[in-house]
Structures are given as structure tokens and as C-alpha cells.
Design a protein around this motif. Structure first.
Motif, mmCIF file in Angstrom:
data_model
loop_
_atom_site.group_PDB
_atom_site.id
_atom_site.type_symbol
_atom_site.label_atom_id
_atom_site.label_comp_id
_atom_site.label_asym_id
_atom_site.label_seq_id
_atom_site.Cartn_x
_atom_site.Cartn_y
_atom_site.Cartn_z
ATOM 1 N N SER A 286 35.286 33.639 43.451
ATOM 2 C CA SER A 286 34.165 32.510 43.546
ATOM 3 C C SER A 286 33.893 33.278 44.334
ATOM 4 O O SER A 286 34.144 32.960 45.578
ATOM 5 N N THR A 287 32.750 33.636 44.610
ATOM 6 C CA THR A 287 31.962 33.319 45.933
ATOM 7 C C THR A 287 31.883 32.716 46.657
ATOM 8 O O THR A 287 31.678 32.599 48.182
ATOM 9 N N ASP A 288 32.762 31.126 46.902
ATOM 10 C CA ASP A 288 32.459 30.028 47.327
ATOM 11 C C ASP A 288 34.082 29.673 47.446
ATOM 12 O O ASP A 288 34.578 29.277 49.273
ATOM 13 N N LYS B 237 32.752 35.078 50.217
ATOM 14 C CA LYS B 237 31.926 36.687 51.020
ATOM 15 C C LYS B 237 31.915 38.169 50.947
ATOM 16 O O LYS B 237 30.763 38.592 50.868
ATOM 17 N N ARG C 70 31.318 38.239 46.580
ATOM 18 C CA ARG C 70 29.954 38.519 46.570
ATOM 19 C C ARG C 70 29.219 39.530 46.784
ATOM 20 O O ARG C 70 28.574 39.781 45.720
ATOM 21 N N ASP D 283 33.089 31.827 37.319
ATOM 22 C CA ASP D 283 31.421 32.133 37.964
ATOM 23 C C ASP D 283 30.334 33.318 38.299
ATOM 24 O O ASP D 283 29.544 32.897 38.529
#
Length: 270
Positions: free
Chosen positions: A85-87, A93, A97, A237
């Protein structure tokens, strides 16, 4: 993909994803590029004049390194597109991302400068660059391994630049020629990947490995194995839970002959 599944795809906001490129990440990429160039230069210096180095050894290592880089690009691309996930801290990130942003805004890569385009690949290549430099150069076998590793990560580093050119509307003439003869990633070949839900043709250095991997169902098999072991849902995601579930069900119902026919479909060149 069916119209119903296309309608279920829910991707993230492109502007939010773009904002994830922070000054800290850029600084890390600048340092990575400098370190990568330093290690590769040191490797060339160490190989220069070595009695075990010969033209055929170098040529074979460079070609095999190119094929290996194409496979590595596909493996990393598949992982970035499919899992996580980007989180996630740091990895989200810095690495995940950009993959998710690229699916939402595939032209964003053409607006990235040299650092943003190539910094990530330099970073992930550093351990292999160090290994290539440190292996003993006392025999032809060791020299071949060192040259192969150095060539492979050079092509890995160049992958995002080749990828960027495949999305560029008017690349330089020499780049267009290399794309047409399929010595680097051609736009039409790569366009197969950019068909939602982005689940095929992951190799983006040159794309030569895409059909062989599709024929053996490499990435879909890996997804089934990881889901069976961990319960994680591929692409959740990136395209949303509903579409990801629908895609898994569609893949489970597909006949092997259909997968073979799809992978054998000719792809026109740019």
C-alpha cells in the motif's frame, strides 16, 4: 477485462500520489545515483586490463545481463503494482507510490527529471553493484559473474529511462529507431500493460520476457501462491477491493487455453 469489472476499478487520486514525492525521497535518490555511478565506475576500473577479460566474455555477459534485467524489471514492477500500500512506512511513498501514480497518470513519468526517473532504480541496484565490485577477479568464471552483475544492474538502472521513452510522444530519432526494432521497450508493446486492470506484460526494460512469462503463467501463479499462503488480495490498493476480488474470480474461471491464446496474440510495434 469485462465492462462490469472496468466499472468496479477504483484508483487513487493522481495529485495526491504525486505529492508523495518529498524532498527527503529526492535527496535519497540523488545520493543513490552518485553511489551507483561510483560503484559502476570502480567496477570498470577494476576489470580494465584484467587478463581474464575478453570481447566474447563481455558481450555474452552484457546480453545475458540485458535479459536478466528485463526479468528483474518485470518482477519488481509486478510486486509494486500488485502488493502493498502507498500508506506503508518508507516503502509506500518511495517505491509503491510511483507505480500507483503511473496507472492513474501514465504521462506523469514524462514530466519527471533524470533524478526522479532513475533514482529508485539506482537505489535498489546498490547491493548488487557492491557485490559485483567485491567478488574476486581471479578466474574467468569470477570475472564473468562480476561483468554479468555489473551489466545487469546497468540495464536495471536504464529501465525507467526506457520506460519513460515508451510514453514520450516524440522521442529522439535514435530512440524511436531502437523502439521500432524492439531493442528497447516499444510503446505499442508496453500499451498491453496499460489496459486495466494492469495484470500482464510487466517487463519494461525491453519486453522480450513478457510472452515467455505469460505462456507459463508465471505472475498469475505467483499471485495464487501468495494469496494461498498469506490471504492477501492482489491489486487491492491499486484498483479497489471490489475489482480485485472480481479479477481473482475471473482468473480462477479462465481456461488455460484462453491464457495461452492471449499470450500468443501478436503485438504490433511502434
Amino acid at each position: 477485462m469485462t465492462t462490469e469489472l472496468k466499472n468496479q476499478v477504483r484508483q487513487q487520486d493522481a495529485s495526491v500520489l504525486a505529492q508523495g514525492y518529498s524532498p527527503a525521497i529526492r535527496a535519497m535518490e540523488v545520493v543513490s545515483i552518485l553511489a551507483f555511478v561510483g560503484l559502476e565506475t570502480a567496477l570498470v576500473w577494476r576489470l580494465w586490463g584484467n587478463p581474464h577479460v575478453g570481447p566474447w566474455l563481455v558481450l555474452s555477459a552484457v546480453i545475458l545481463g540485458y535479459l536478466a534485467a528485463d526479468f528483474v524489471s518485470g518482477l519488481v514492477h509486478w510486486m509494486g503494482d500488485t502488493w502493498g500500500s502507498t500508506d506503508m512506512p518508507v516503502l509506500g511513498k518511495a517505491f509503491i507510490r510511483p507505480f500507483r501514480e503511473h496507472h492513474v497518470d501514465e504521462k506523469a513519468i514524462t514530466r519527471h527529471d533524470f533524478v526522479e526517473t532513475n533514482g529508485n532504480n539506482c537505489l535498489v541496484s546498490l547491493p548488487v553493484a557492491l557485490l559485483a565490485l567485491l567478488v574476486p577477479h581471479s578466474s574467468a568464471s569470477w570475472v564473468f559473474l562480476s561483468t554479468f552483475l555489473g551489466a545487469m544492474i546497468f540495464w536495471v538502472m536504464a529501465t525507467n529511462q526506457f520506460h519513460k521513452w515508451s510514453h514520450t510522444d516524440a522521442p529522439p530519432a535514435i530512440i524511436g529507431f531502437l523502439q521500432r526494432v524492439h531493442l528497447i521497450l516499444p510503446p505499442d508493446h508496453h500499451r498491453v500493460h496499460h489496459t486495466s486492470p494492469y495484470d500482464k506484460y510487466y517487463c519494461i526494460t525491453v519486453g522480450w520476457m513478457n510472452k515467455p512469462l505469460a505462456l507459463i503463467g508465471f505472475f498469475s501463479g505467483m499471485e495464487r501462491l501468495i494469496t494461498w499462503v498469506t490471504g492477501a488480495l492482489p491489486r487491492k490498493d491499486d484498483i479497489g477491493t471490489e475489482a480485485a476480488l472480481e479479477l481473482v474470480q475471473a482468473q480462477e474461471q479462465a481456461e488455460p487455453s484462453e491464457a495461452l491464446a492471449e499470450s500468443a496474440t501478436p503485438v504490433s510495434q511502434a
